[in-house]
Design a protein around this motif. Structure first.
Motif, PDB file in Angstrom:
ATOM      1  N   UNK A  19      -2.454   2.679  54.046  1.00 20.71           N
ATOM      2  CA  UNK A  19      -1.234   2.014  55.385  1.00 20.71           C
ATOM      3  C   UNK A  19      -3.251   1.376  55.709  1.00 20.71           C
ATOM      4  N   UNK A  20      -2.855   0.458  56.754  1.00 19.96           N
ATOM      5  CA  UNK A  20      -4.426   0.126  56.935  1.00 19.96           C
ATOM      6  C   UNK A  20      -3.872  -1.172  58.673  1.00 19.96           C
ATOM      7  N   UNK A  21      -3.987   0.424  60.066  1.00 19.31           N
ATOM      8  CA  UNK A  21      -4.236  -1.197  60.840  1.00 19.31           C
ATOM      9  C   UNK A  21      -4.000  -0.305  62.555  1.00 19.31           C
ATOM     10  N   UNK A  22      -4.205  -0.684  63.418  1.00 20.22           N
ATOM     11  CA  UNK A  22      -3.457  -0.025  64.409  1.00 20.22           C
ATOM     12  C   UNK A  22      -3.117   1.000  64.861  1.00 20.22           C
ATOM     13  N   UNK A  23      -2.905   0.759  66.474  1.00 19.51           N
ATOM     14  CA  UNK A  23      -2.151   1.440  66.733  1.00 19.51           C
ATOM     15  C   UNK A  23      -0.478   2.180  66.046  1.00 19.51           C
ATOM     16  N   UNK A  24       0.021   0.458  65.744  1.00 18.26           N
ATOM     17  CA  UNK A  24       1.883   0.009  65.047  1.00 18.26           C
ATOM     18  C   UNK A  24       1.567   1.396  63.539  1.00 18.26           C
ATOM     19  N   UNK A  25       0.156   1.523  63.284  1.00 18.72           N
ATOM     20  CA  UNK A  25       0.102   1.912  62.028  1.00 18.72           C
ATOM     21  C   UNK A  25      -0.531   3.808  62.470  1.00 18.72           C
ATOM     22  N   UNK A  26      -1.310   4.251  63.464  1.00 18.71           N
ATOM     23  CA  UNK A  26      -2.028   5.851  62.999  1.00 18.71           C
ATOM     24  C   UNK A  26      -0.550   6.269  63.708  1.00 18.71           C
ATOM     25  N   UNK A  27      -0.760   7.576  62.608  1.00 16.58           N
ATOM     26  CA  UNK A  27       0.046   8.838  63.112  1.00 16.58           C
ATOM     27  C   UNK A  27      -0.106   8.987  64.657  1.00 16.58           C
ATOM     28  N   UNK A  28       0.621  10.268  65.660  1.00 15.85           N
ATOM     29  CA  UNK A  28       0.389  10.742  66.656  1.00 15.85           C
ATOM     30  C   UNK A  28       1.630  12.009  66.858  1.00 15.85           C
ATOM     31  N   UNK A  29       0.782  12.425  68.418  1.00 14.95           N
ATOM     32  CA  UNK A  29       1.193  13.549  68.665  1.00 14.95           C
ATOM     33  C   UNK A  29       2.576  13.525  68.449  1.00 14.95           C
ATOM     34  N   UNK A  31       5.421  14.140  67.088  1.00 16.08           N
ATOM     35  CA  UNK A  31       6.421  14.794  65.785  1.00 16.08           C
ATOM     36  C   UNK A  31       7.297  14.642  65.050  1.00 16.08           C
ATOM     37  N   UNK A  32       7.437  13.280  65.185  1.00  9.94           N
ATOM     38  CA  UNK A  32       8.237  12.450  64.739  1.00  9.94           C
ATOM     39  C   UNK A  32       7.190  11.454  63.184  1.00  9.94           C
ATOM     40  N   UNK A  33       8.132  11.818  61.826  1.00  9.31           N
ATOM     41  CA  UNK A  33       7.641  10.606  61.425  1.00  9.31           C
ATOM     42  C   UNK A  33       7.467   9.468  61.676  1.00  9.31           C
ATOM     43  N   UNK A  34       6.767   8.501  61.749  1.00  9.67           N
ATOM     44  CA  UNK A  34       6.630   7.285  61.620  1.00  9.67           C
ATOM     45  C   UNK A  34       6.644   6.467  60.178  1.00  9.67           C
ATOM     46  N   UNK A  35       6.019   4.396  60.007  1.00  9.17           N
ATOM     47  CA  UNK A  35       6.736   4.266  59.177  1.00  9.17           C
ATOM     48  C   UNK A  35       6.070   4.346  57.899  1.00  9.17           C
ATOM     49  N   UNK A  36       4.997   5.015  58.427  1.00  3.70           N
ATOM     50  CA  UNK A  36       4.328   4.999  56.980  1.00  3.70           C
ATOM     51  C   UNK A  36       4.794   6.813  56.272  1.00  3.70           C
ATOM     52  N   UNK A  37       4.958   7.604  57.422  1.00  2.00           N
ATOM     53  CA  UNK A  37       5.315   8.989  56.510  1.00  2.00           C
ATOM     54  C   UNK A  37       6.467   9.091  55.734  1.00  2.00           C
ATOM     55  N   UNK A  38       7.814   7.758  56.543  1.00  2.00           N
ATOM     56  CA  UNK A  38       8.272   7.731  55.391  1.00  2.00           C
ATOM     57  C   UNK A  38       8.813   6.892  54.160  1.00  2.00           C
ATOM     58  N   UNK A 188      13.371   6.015  66.832  1.00  2.00           N
ATOM     59  CA  UNK A 188      13.900   5.356  65.666  1.00  2.00           C
ATOM     60  C   UNK A 188      13.172   3.703  65.271  1.00  2.00           C
ATOM     61  N   UNK A 189      12.691   3.550  65.808  1.00  2.00           N
ATOM     62  CA  UNK A 189      11.831   1.747  65.688  1.00  2.00           C
ATOM     63  C   UNK A 189      10.816   2.384  64.559  1.00  2.00           C
ATOM     64  N   UNK A 190      10.232   3.415  64.564  1.00  2.00           N
ATOM     65  CA  UNK A 190       9.014   3.301  63.481  1.00  2.00           C
ATOM     66  C   UNK A 190      10.826   3.855  62.236  1.00  2.00           C
ATOM     67  N   UNK A 191      11.607   4.540  62.189  1.00  2.00           N
ATOM     68  CA  UNK A 191      12.170   4.833  60.922  1.00  2.00           C
ATOM     69  C   UNK A 191      13.057   3.285  60.468  1.00  2.00           C
ATOM     70  N   UNK A 192      13.182   2.528  61.556  1.00  2.00           N
ATOM     71  CA  UNK A 192      13.615   1.266  61.054  1.00  2.00           C
ATOM     72  C   UNK A 192      12.569   0.074  60.139  1.00  2.00           C
ATOM     73  N   UNK A 193      11.618   0.641  60.896  1.00  2.00           N
ATOM     74  CA  UNK A 193      10.486  -0.049  60.044  1.00  2.00           C
ATOM     75  C   UNK A 193      10.169   0.498  58.594  1.00  2.00           C
ATOM     76  N   UNK A 194      10.292   2.107  58.321  1.00  2.00           N
ATOM     77  CA  UNK A 194      10.341   2.191  57.872  1.00  2.00           C
ATOM     78  C   UNK A 194      11.460   1.945  56.681  1.00  2.00           C
ATOM     79  N   UNK A 195      12.452   1.916  57.115  1.00  2.00           N
ATOM     80  CA  UNK A 195      13.620   1.476  56.051  1.00  2.00           C
ATOM     81  C   UNK A 195      13.400   0.037  55.058  1.00  2.00           C
ATOM     82  N   UNK A 196      12.747  -0.740  56.420  1.00  2.00           N
ATOM     83  CA  UNK A 196      12.215  -2.529  55.925  1.00  2.00           C
ATOM     84  C   UNK A 196      11.349  -2.299  54.956  1.00  2.00           C
ATOM     85  N   UNK A 197      10.599  -1.984  54.540  1.00  2.00           N
ATOM     86  CA  UNK A 197       8.939  -1.393  54.505  1.00  2.00           C
ATOM     87  C   UNK A 197       9.820  -1.033  52.593  1.00  2.00           C
ATOM     88  N   UNK A 198      10.462   0.499  52.883  1.00  2.00           N
ATOM     89  CA  UNK A 198      10.913   0.933  51.371  1.00  2.00           C
ATOM     90  C   UNK A 198      12.138  -0.262  50.433  1.00  2.00           C
TER      91      UNK A 198
END
Length: 229
Positions: A19-29, A31-38, A188-198
């Motif tokens: 997953x190659x990108x900027x803050x839309x991709x980078x994992x943060x602190x 404590x929740x999954x982002x779309x990459x982790x989903x 929440x937005x990341x989870x929905x992104x993860x749904x779309x990517x999946x």
């Protein structure tokens, strides 16, 4: 996506998705999954442990930054596929449409030359009304460049913007529940992104934790209801 079904048949091999990108991709602190982790969880669950998703997002990056670090952060891992999500910082920094398109095309060409599949992904929709002036027109044109390049190069496109943008236009107050700030999604937005990517990868729906399940599914349903059929 036919490619990942081929991976499933080869459990003896290792396959990596970057997953190659900027803050839309980078994992943060957070404590929740982002779309990459989903996506990583869903691939491991339904395709196999031989598949790993590696997060190589860096906040603040532009297409030029991706080109400068692609050898270190992508090709050193010998990936099978690379999801490229970039453009917000190019907009902030005043990149021209031609410069953005040329850089993005070069990124895709390099990925292909290194025997991996480039996958372009558009952003979610920023909350333009809370953002900076003159951002919207250029940003939308950059998302359109992603669509044009995906068609021209005959590569996959995950068009998040196409799904997120109508919801923002029609229901901005509800849309704010997906956002951390005007230009970044929350968990929440990341989870929905993860749904779309999946879904783009042909994977089943993943298991949401109970504390966010009801709200996430309700907002995802409202979002889907805003699409022009």
């Amino acid at each position: 996506m036919e490619l990942i079904q081929q991976w499933k048949k080869q459990p003896e091999r290792s396959f990596r998705v970057i997953a190659f990108g900027s803050s839309n991709t980078e994992v943060s602190w957070s404590g929740r999954h982002n779309w990459v982790e989903w996506l990583n969880l869903n691939l491991k669950t339904h395709i196999g442990r031989q598949v790993s998703v590696i997060n190589q997002g860096i906040s603040g990056d532009t297409t030029q930054n991706l080109l400068e670090r692609i050898e270190r952060d992508v090709f050193s891992f010998h990936p099978s596929a690379v999801i490229v999500t970039i453009g917000g910082n190019d907009t902030f920094q005043g990149f021209s449409r031609q410069q953005y398109a040329d850089n993005l095309k070069q990124i895709c060409a390099l990925i292909r030359a290194n025997n991996a599949l480039p996958i372009l992904q558009t952003y979610y929709c920023p909350m333009y009304s809370l953002g900076v002036a003159d951002f919207e027109e250029t940003f939308e044109s950059f998302m359109q460049i992603n669509r044009q390049l995906a068609s021209e190069l005959d590569i996959p496109l995950i068009d998040q913007y196409r799904v997120f943008e109508p919801f923002y236009r029609k229901h901005p107050e509800d849309y704010a529940k997906l956002m951390h700030d005007w230009v970044h999604v929350n968990h929440i937005g990341n989870a929905i992104m993860g749904m779309h990517v999946s879904s783009a990868f042909g994977l089943p729906e993943f298991m949401l934790p109970e504390d966010i399940k009801q709200e996430t599914l309700a907002l995802a349903e409202r979002m889907n209801g805003c699409l022009d059929r």
